[in-house]
Design a protein around this motif. Structure first.
Motif, PDB file in Angstrom:
ATOM      1  N   ARG A   1       0.722  -1.352  -0.419  1.00  0.00           N
ATOM      2  CA  ARG A   1      -0.034   0.240   0.102  1.00  0.00           C
ATOM      3  C   ARG A   1       1.068   1.214  -0.487  1.00  0.00           C
ATOM      4  O   ARG A   1       0.897   1.832  -0.600  1.00  0.00           O
ATOM      5  CB  ARG A   1      -0.842   0.133   1.196  1.00  0.00           C
ATOM      6  N   LEU A   2       1.670   1.718   0.930  1.00  0.00           N
ATOM      7  CA  LEU A   2       2.275   2.240   0.486  1.00  0.00           C
ATOM      8  C   LEU A   2       3.277   2.591  -0.608  1.00  0.00           C
ATOM      9  O   LEU A   2       3.574   4.131  -1.275  1.00  0.00           O
ATOM     10  CB  LEU A   2       4.159   2.244   1.888  1.00  0.00           C
ATOM     11  N   GLY A   3       3.850   1.419  -1.376  1.00  0.00           N
ATOM     12  CA  GLY A   3       4.256   1.662  -2.800  1.00  0.00           C
ATOM     13  C   GLY A   3       3.611   2.369  -3.389  1.00  0.00           C
ATOM     14  O   GLY A   3       3.346   3.503  -4.739  1.00  0.00           O
ATOM     15  N   VAL A   4       1.777   1.886  -3.406  1.00  0.00           N
ATOM     16  CA  VAL A   4       1.379   2.581  -4.310  1.00  0.00           C
ATOM     17  C   VAL A   4       0.818   4.133  -3.947  1.00  0.00           C
ATOM     18  O   VAL A   4       0.452   4.755  -4.564  1.00  0.00           O
ATOM     19  CB  VAL A   4      -0.211   1.868  -3.522  1.00  0.00           C
ATOM     20  N   ALA A   5       0.764   4.687  -2.730  1.00  0.00           N
ATOM     21  CA  ALA A   5       0.601   6.087  -2.446  1.00  0.00           C
ATOM     22  C   ALA A   5       1.611   7.004  -2.179  1.00  0.00           C
ATOM     23  O   ALA A   5       2.005   7.513  -3.040  1.00  0.00           O
ATOM     24  CB  ALA A   5       0.874   6.244  -0.707  1.00  0.00           C
ATOM     25  N   ARG A   6       3.430   5.720  -3.065  1.00  0.00           N
ATOM     26  CA  ARG A   6       4.647   6.952  -3.281  1.00  0.00           C
ATOM     27  C   ARG A   6       3.941   7.360  -4.499  1.00  0.00           C
ATOM     28  O   ARG A   6       4.050   8.621  -4.785  1.00  0.00           O
ATOM     29  CB  ARG A   6       5.638   6.039  -2.955  1.00  0.00           C
ATOM     30  N   VAL A   7       3.397   5.954  -5.428  1.00  0.00           N
ATOM     31  CA  VAL A   7       3.548   6.399  -6.834  1.00  0.00           C
ATOM     32  C   VAL A   7       2.387   7.466  -7.484  1.00  0.00           C
ATOM     33  O   VAL A   7       2.655   8.232  -7.807  1.00  0.00           O
ATOM     34  CB  VAL A   7       3.339   5.118  -7.561  1.00  0.00           C
ATOM     35  N   LEU A   8       1.453   7.529  -6.296  1.00  0.00           N
ATOM     36  CA  LEU A   8       0.088   8.159  -6.117  1.00  0.00           C
ATOM     37  C   LEU A   8       0.608   9.384  -5.912  1.00  0.00           C
ATOM     38  O   LEU A   8       0.667  10.820  -6.491  1.00  0.00           O
ATOM     39  CB  LEU A   8      -1.093   8.002  -5.755  1.00  0.00           C
ATOM     40  N   ALA A   9       1.041   9.512  -5.214  1.00  0.00           N
ATOM     41  CA  ALA A   9       2.041  10.922  -4.352  1.00  0.00           C
ATOM     42  C   ALA A   9       2.367  12.446  -5.722  1.00  0.00           C
ATOM     43  O   ALA A   9       1.941  13.503  -5.865  1.00  0.00           O
ATOM     44  CB  ALA A   9       2.385  11.217  -3.415  1.00  0.00           C
ATOM     45  N   ASN A  10       3.212  11.644  -7.149  1.00  0.00           N
ATOM     46  CA  ASN A  10       3.760  12.149  -7.921  1.00  0.00           C
ATOM     47  C   ASN A  10       2.972  12.475  -8.079  1.00  0.00           C
ATOM     48  O   ASN A  10       3.130  13.685  -9.550  1.00  0.00           O
ATOM     49  CB  ASN A  10       4.825  11.160  -8.027  1.00  0.00           C
ATOM     50  N   GLU A  11       2.032  11.851  -8.935  1.00  0.00           N
ATOM     51  CA  GLU A  11       0.509  12.512  -9.697  1.00  0.00           C
ATOM     52  C   GLU A  11       1.610  12.054 -11.651  1.00  0.00           C
ATOM     53  O   GLU A  11       1.101  12.691 -12.451  1.00  0.00           O
ATOM     54  CB  GLU A  11       0.587  13.417  -9.576  1.00  0.00           C
ATOM     55  N   PRO A  12       1.808  10.472 -11.516  1.00  0.00           N
ATOM     56  CA  PRO A  12       1.999  10.164 -12.540  1.00  0.00           C
ATOM     57  C   PRO A  12       1.497  10.394 -13.914  1.00  0.00           C
ATOM     58  O   PRO A  12       0.170  10.325 -13.509  1.00  0.00           O
ATOM     59  CB  PRO A  12       3.105   9.781 -12.762  1.00  0.00           C
ATOM     60  N   ALA A  13       1.473  10.847 -14.552  1.00  0.00           N
ATOM     61  CA  ALA A  13       0.779  10.669 -16.154  1.00  0.00           C
ATOM     62  C   ALA A  13       0.332   8.869 -16.211  1.00  0.00           C
ATOM     63  O   ALA A  13      -1.181   9.016 -17.176  1.00  0.00           O
ATOM     64  CB  ALA A  13       0.988  10.833 -17.854  1.00  0.00           C
ATOM     65  N   LEU A  14       1.237   8.168 -15.665  1.00  0.00           N
ATOM     66  CA  LEU A  14       0.560   6.793 -16.218  1.00  0.00           C
ATOM     67  C   LEU A  14       1.319   6.035 -14.684  1.00  0.00           C
ATOM     68  O   LEU A  14       2.405   5.867 -14.843  1.00  0.00           O
ATOM     69  CB  LEU A  14       1.256   6.275 -17.358  1.00  0.00           C
TER      70      LEU A  14
END
Length: 265
Positions: free
Chosen positions: A144-157
């Protein structure tokens, strides 16, 4: 314009033992629309993860093109965030420190990145654990932490490479439901690699089924299931089992074809 456009992608490499050229990805083309969740399945060794790694910029394709948000992919970049099968967290950083790391690198002010980090920890159910370290979390919490880390950066993909494969079945089902809730709230664009047919059907808007190596797109299967989704209700829908059966037929058909080719050679 699609958020991701893959056109006639191929990848050939030289086998380190035999010295022979091996074509892992033959001719793969498909797109992912903005806000769409697309899963990729195929036989073992068909190049699913290779395609993801090319999209991420970790590997260069031999031929074809990959375009993310209108720009050709040449190297890794902040427009693509990857959730790996292994947690790939910084063990020396706190939970919050892991989430805001990318924001800090990008120069986001401390107060803003802390606020955003806490927002995404709340989203994935980790609020209250921001001062903990990764080794103090369960495997499911680390993912879940890995998912949060990615989402926080608001990537295009958002790229996800079998992120739940190493987690026990009960936790995996819970994380899949958590992910669908996040998708329904945040609407990220997701490229998801899996070997689990039911997982792909449960999570996806569309499923790209690849053939065996050298891989090509056998069929793109639409998933006509309503959202929100929970395992208890969604799995009982006739559309769920019909979709899963179609994907399994495609995979079984490819396996039968491979056996026939082996027998004739």
């Amino acid at each position: 314009m699609n958020a991701l456009e893959i056109s006639q992608l191929s990848k050939t490499y030289v086998d380190s033992y035999s010295g022979e050229e091996v074509t892992a990805v033959g001719d793969v083309s498909f797109g992912v629309a903005e806000g769409e969740f697309v899963s990729v399945l195929g036989p073992s060794g068909c190049g699913k993860t290779t395609v993801l790694n090319i999209v991420a910029g970790f590997v260069r394709g031999t031929g074809g093109s990959v375009v993310v948000d209108g720009k050709p992919v040449e190297r890794p970049g902040p427009d693509r965030g990857v959730v790996f099968q292994g947690h790939a967290l910084f063990p020396w950083k706190t939970v919050l420190g892991n989430v805001v790391f990318g924001l800090r690198i990008r120069g986001v002010p401390r107060a803003e990145r802390t606020a955003r980090g806490l927002e995404f920890l709340d989203l994935v159910g980790l609020r209250g654990f921001e001062g903990k370290y990764p080794h103090e979390l369960s495997g499911g919490m680390q993912q879940r932490l890995g998912v949060a880390r990615v989402l926080a950066n608001e990537p295009a993909l958002m790229l996800m490479d079998e992120p739940f494969a190493s987690i026990d079945a009960q936790t995996r089902r819970k994380l899949q439901e958590d992910l669908t809730a996040i998708v329904e709230q945040q609407h990220p664009t997701v490229f998801f690699v899996t070997h689990d047919v039911d997982e792909a059907v449960f999570l996806s808007d569309r499923i790209v089924v690849l053939s065996g190596r050298p891989s090509r797109v056998r069929e793109i299967v639409e998933v006509a299931l309503p959202r929100p989704r929970t395992w208890r209700t969604t799995v009982e829908l006739p559309e769920f089992r019909a979709t899963a059966n179609r994907v399994n037929e495609l995979l079984a058909g490819d396996e039968d074809h491979a056996h026939a080719v082996d027998a004739s050679s």
